[in-house]
Design a protein around this motif. Structure first.
Motif, PDB file in Angstrom:
ATOM      1  N   SER A 287       8.852  -0.754  -1.665  1.00  0.00           N
ATOM      2  CA  SER A 287       7.431  -0.984  -1.937  1.00  0.00           C
ATOM      3  C   SER A 287       6.922  -2.216  -1.202  1.00  0.00           C
ATOM      4  N   MET A 288       7.684  -3.311  -1.254  1.00  0.00           N
ATOM      5  CA  MET A 288       7.254  -4.531  -0.570  1.00  0.00           C
ATOM      6  C   MET A 288       7.235  -4.346   0.950  1.00  0.00           C
ATOM      7  N   SER A 289       8.205  -3.620   1.485  1.00  0.00           N
ATOM      8  CA  SER A 289       8.217  -3.396   2.932  1.00  0.00           C
ATOM      9  C   SER A 289       7.072  -2.492   3.371  1.00  0.00           C
ATOM     10  N   THR A 313      14.950 -11.073  -1.441  1.00  0.00           N
ATOM     11  CA  THR A 313      14.007 -12.033  -2.012  1.00  0.00           C
ATOM     12  C   THR A 313      13.540 -11.620  -3.407  1.00  0.00           C
ATOM     13  N   THR A 314      13.303 -10.334  -3.622  1.00  0.00           N
ATOM     14  CA  THR A 314      12.902  -9.895  -4.962  1.00  0.00           C
ATOM     15  C   THR A 314      14.038 -10.066  -5.965  1.00  0.00           C
ATOM     16  N   THR A 453       3.733  -0.394  -9.014  1.00  0.00           N
ATOM     17  CA  THR A 453       5.122   0.015  -8.809  1.00  0.00           C
ATOM     18  C   THR A 453       6.033  -1.183  -8.627  1.00  0.00           C
ATOM     19  N   ILE A 454       5.491  -2.281  -8.112  1.00  0.00           N
ATOM     20  CA  ILE A 454       6.287  -3.493  -7.917  1.00  0.00           C
ATOM     21  C   ILE A 454       6.457  -4.254  -9.226  1.00  0.00           C
ATOM     22  N   VAL A 455       5.383  -4.379  -9.996  1.00  0.00           N
ATOM     23  CA  VAL A 455       5.424  -5.179 -11.228  1.00  0.00           C
ATOM     24  C   VAL A 455       6.278  -4.514 -12.297  1.00  0.00           C
ATOM     25  N   ASN A 456       6.202  -3.192 -12.400  1.00  0.00           N
ATOM     26  CA  ASN A 456       6.905  -2.489 -13.474  1.00  0.00           C
ATOM     27  C   ASN A 456       8.418  -2.707 -13.445  1.00  0.00           C
ATOM     28  N   PRO A 457       9.119  -2.457 -12.326  1.00  0.00           N
ATOM     29  CA  PRO A 457      10.571  -2.717 -12.333  1.00  0.00           C
ATOM     30  C   PRO A 457      10.910  -4.194 -12.437  1.00  0.00           C
TER      31      PRO A 457
END
Length: 574
Positions: A287-289, A313-314, A453-457
């Motif tokens: 998602s970040m990429s 990094t995440t 989608t990033i915040v949920n996991p």
């Protein structure tokens, strides 16, 4: 009505008298914690046998793991957050709220009312000295109040006598991470929200990819797997109702197959949680990429692309949440996963209808070669059985659990099917393993869906990894069960998930493998096997046949699905 309920075993509400206190002291991993002279050890199995009989048929009351109940409760049993709960999650806000209310604010409290408010209730059970002092101190009589924040009346004296002398020993140990049980039982609506939060996970992102892999006819697997999983969830309920000493999935395994069954079930459940954390890292990296595709880092001869860079990094950003000692506030953030899922669904339809992408029919009717991959993807969507016993045990009215289960499975099946059809009609054969990666980045709803989608996991990672970490700490020698070792274990677990995610960066195929192996075991095979073992001699013939058929279907799906997923991963690495 179950046969156990007809015999009087179905209503186990007497074990949960007192919404706030008995969860703190009465239960540890679904069983009674007996008072022991050693403050830092579990109760002696032989003593427990003398008092209340053997647990699970072999008397191993303190069999590993003992931390399962509380740690899984943080994933599932989350009453609807209120202002008092959120303030109680912060000691500073608690002290502020307590002093402010005691100062005489007539808005919250009538003058002269010094009763303790829910705002000041501690998140953890009191220590032994505090318990002894509170027992010697005379308690002022409760006065009736019409204020909203006034403390509810205590249970009758006869019920208080059933409470244990002290909280569970593991809660008293300062080296363990703080995992407070829920302060009250959950209503039917709260249990439905908890069920949605468990079932509405990242699996919804890959349902469209399932149609691409298996064809349109693969959609028939969704109601088939959903109906079978709902039925096996009811079987877990019947297993719990068969004995007052059963409260969690490992307890069911022990009651069915002894200590070996408890350990096997626990290992499978922990491996499923660990693999889910690996999927979280892969999802965050993808998602970040997609948001920053040109990001890269070259250092000391090592060139990292966007996916590798953001996966690392995440994970480093997640590490502090795994080391938190109090996960209460994070549990409420994780409970917002239902809202995040709804937001992603709305954004998908928003892009398809409002942004002009449209829906176009394409694709094959059936793809036999890749159909097992679709089977694993759909199976992963129903991987919530490890939490269902905890949700059932937390309910005020347990007779409502079948309705909760049926309602949750019906709604999520319709949602999964709708997202699968809509996503594939929008993107066709170009559908990726996560449909959010297909959304055009220039649109606002696409950005919202990606960041949801990033915040949920990110919020769920720590809660998912904590049961695994606690089980490892519990298995260590007592002299190694300290805070430093615990943080080292959690750090190693996080780093290992990064390594595995980078070695197997295939979100869809890894999810299909998890759905083929773990979901088939946890959701189909083990519930039927445990039910037939626990209720042997009391199960009608038709139900025996049905359970055997489900076990065979689960075994075949696990074998074929895992083989196909591993084969495709191997071919992708070449």
């Amino acid at each position: 009505m179950d046969r156990d309920e007809e015999m009087g075993h179905g209503d186990r509400s007497l074990l949960f008298v007192g919404d706030e206190d008995d969860d703190i002291g009465t239960y540890r991993d679904g069983g009674f914690m007996e008072t022991s002279s050693d403050e830092g050890s579990f109760s002696d199995p032989s003593d427990g046998e003398a008092r209340g009989g053997r647990r699970g048929g072999d008397g191993s009351k303190s069999a590993w793991p003992q931390s399962y109940r509380q740690s899984i409760d943080m994933l599932s049993v989350v009453p609807s957050p209120t202002v008092s709960m959120l303030m109680a999650a912060s000691p500073n806000l608690t002290r502020f709220g307590s002093s402010f209310l005691k100062a005489g604010s007539s808005f919250f409290l009538r003058k002269g009312d010094d009763s303790v408010l829910p705002l000041a209730r501690p998140l953890l059970p009191p220590s032994l000295p505090q318990l002894s002092q509170s027992s010697l101190r005379p308690q002022p009589p409760m006065r009736q109040s019409t204020d909203i924040l006034a403390q509810p009346p205590r249970p009758p004296a006869g019920h208080e006598a059933q409470l244990p002398d002290r909280p569970s020993s593991a809660c008293l140990r300062p080296d363990y991470i703080e995992l407070p049980p829920p302060a009250s039982k959950c209503s039917r609506n709260q249990s439905i929200i908890n069920g949605f939060n468990v079932l509405c996970g990242v699996g919804i992102l890959s349902t469209s990819y399932g149609i691409k892999e298996g064809g349109w006819s693969s959609l028939l697997l969704l109601p088939l797997l959903g109906g079978s999983s709902c039925y096996t969830g009811l079987l877990l309920k019947r297993c719990i109702d068969s004995s007052p000493n059963i409260g969690t999935y490992p307890d069911i395994g022990q009651a069915a197959f002894g200590v070996a069954g408890r350990i096997f079930v626990s290992v499978v459940l922990y491996l499923e949680l660990y693999a889910s954390c690996v999927e979280y890292i892969t999802l965050l990296g993808d998602s970040m990429s997609s948001v920053f595709p040109s990001a890269h880092l070259a250092f000391a001869g090592i060139d990292m692309n966007a996916h590798t860079l953001f996966a690392i990094t995440t994970a480093l950003a997640i590490l502090p949440t795994v080391c938190l000692r109090n996960l209460s506030l994070l549990s409420y953030l994780s409970a917002g996963g239902v809202m995040a899922t709804i937001a992603v669904i709305v954004c998908l339809f928003w892009v398809g209808i409002g942004e002009g992408i449209g829906f176009h029919f394409s694709g094959a009717l059936v793809n036999v070669t890749h159909l097992p991959v679709a089977l694993g993807l759909y199976g992963f969507c129903y991987s919530g059985h490890s939490v269902f016993p905890n949700i059932y045990s937390s309910m005020k009215e347990r007779s409502q659990f079948p309705f909760v289960l049926l309602f949750c499975f019906t709604v999520v099946t319709v949602a999964y099917a709708g997202i699968a059809v809509s996503g594939f009609l929008m993107f066709g054969e170009s559908t990726m393993s996560q449909f959010t990666l297909n959304l055009p980045q220039q649109y606002i709803p696409s950005k919202i869906a990606i960041w949801m989608t990033i915040v949920n996991p990110y919020t769920k990672y720590a809660l998912t990894m904590t049961p695994v970490a606690l089980s490892i700490e519990e298995a260590l020698p007592k002299k190694m069960q300290n805070y430093l070792v615990g943080m080292s274990v959690r750090t190693c677990l996080v780093l290992s998930t990064v390594v595995v995610a980078l070695l197997f960066p295939y979100f869809g195929l890894v999810m299909a493998l998890l759905g083929s192996v773990f979901t088939m075991l946890v959701a189909l095979i083990l519930p039927c096997a445990c039910y037939l073992s626990i209720k042997k001699g009391a199960v009608p013939l038709w139900e025996i046949i049905l359970c055997i058929v489900i076990i065979m279907i689960g075994a075949v799906c696990a074998s074929v699905g895992s083989y196909t997923s591993v084969s495709q991963m191997i071919s992708s690495t070449r």
